[in-house]
Write a protein that holds these residues in place. Structure first.
Motif, mmCIF file in Angstrom:
data_model
loop_
_atom_site.group_PDB
_atom_site.id
_atom_site.type_symbol
_atom_site.label_atom_id
_atom_site.label_comp_id
_atom_site.label_asym_id
_atom_site.label_seq_id
_atom_site.Cartn_x
_atom_site.Cartn_y
_atom_site.Cartn_z
ATOM 1 N N VAL A 91 -32.897 5.825 105.136
ATOM 2 C CA VAL A 91 -31.722 6.517 104.611
ATOM 3 C C VAL A 91 -31.939 6.756 103.123
ATOM 4 O O VAL A 91 -32.292 5.844 102.382
ATOM 5 C CB VAL A 91 -30.439 5.681 104.827
ATOM 6 C CG1 VAL A 91 -29.232 6.396 104.265
ATOM 7 C CG2 VAL A 91 -30.236 5.378 106.296
ATOM 8 N N ASP A 92 -31.740 8.001 102.685
ATOM 9 C CA ASP A 92 -31.888 8.345 101.275
ATOM 10 C C ASP A 92 -30.667 9.151 100.855
ATOM 11 O O ASP A 92 -30.386 10.198 101.429
ATOM 12 C CB ASP A 92 -33.162 9.157 101.053
ATOM 13 C CG ASP A 92 -33.412 9.461 99.584
ATOM 14 O OD1 ASP A 92 -32.869 8.733 98.729
ATOM 15 O OD2 ASP A 92 -34.140 10.423 99.294
ATOM 16 N N ASP A 93 -29.911 8.647 99.894
ATOM 17 C CA ASP A 93 -28.762 9.365 99.332
ATOM 18 C C ASP A 93 -29.209 10.051 98.055
ATOM 19 O O ASP A 93 -29.966 9.486 97.276
ATOM 20 C CB ASP A 93 -27.624 8.396 99.005
ATOM 21 C CG ASP A 93 -27.012 7.780 100.241
ATOM 22 O OD1 ASP A 93 -26.906 8.493 101.243
ATOM 23 O OD2 ASP A 93 -26.637 6.597 100.193
ATOM 24 N N THR B 292 -27.165 13.032 102.283
ATOM 25 C CA THR B 292 -27.845 11.871 102.839
ATOM 26 C C THR B 292 -28.904 12.367 103.807
ATOM 27 O O THR B 292 -28.619 13.171 104.683
ATOM 28 C CB THR B 292 -26.853 10.951 103.570
ATOM 29 O OG1 THR B 292 -25.848 10.532 102.656
ATOM 30 C CG2 THR B 292 -27.547 9.729 104.125
ATOM 31 N N LEU C 116 -31.632 11.315 106.722
ATOM 32 C CA LEU C 116 -32.049 10.291 107.675
ATOM 33 C C LEU C 116 -33.443 10.631 108.155
ATOM 34 O O LEU C 116 -33.707 11.760 108.562
ATOM 35 C CB LEU C 116 -31.090 10.242 108.868
ATOM 36 C CG LEU C 116 -29.634 9.951 108.540
ATOM 37 C CD1 LEU C 116 -28.793 10.051 109.808
ATOM 38 C CD2 LEU C 116 -29.494 8.587 107.915
#
Length: 40
Positions: free
Chosen positions: A14-16, A27, A29
């Motif tokens: 997960v990268d915001d 975000t 995924l």
């Protein structure tokens, strides 16, 4: 055109992120085993 057949990922990344500071957040995924993005 139908979507490709999905396999359930075992490890999810997960990268915001923000495109502009304080605005337009997202975000990402990813499947960590294949390094393929799953959804944005």
């Amino acid at each position: 055109m139908p979507d490709q057949a999905w396999t359930l990922p075992r490890v999810l990344g997960v990268d915001d992120f923000a495109i502009q500071r304080g605005q337009h957040f997202g975000t990402l995924l990813t499947d960590c085993e294949t390094s393929r993005p799953l959804d944005l």
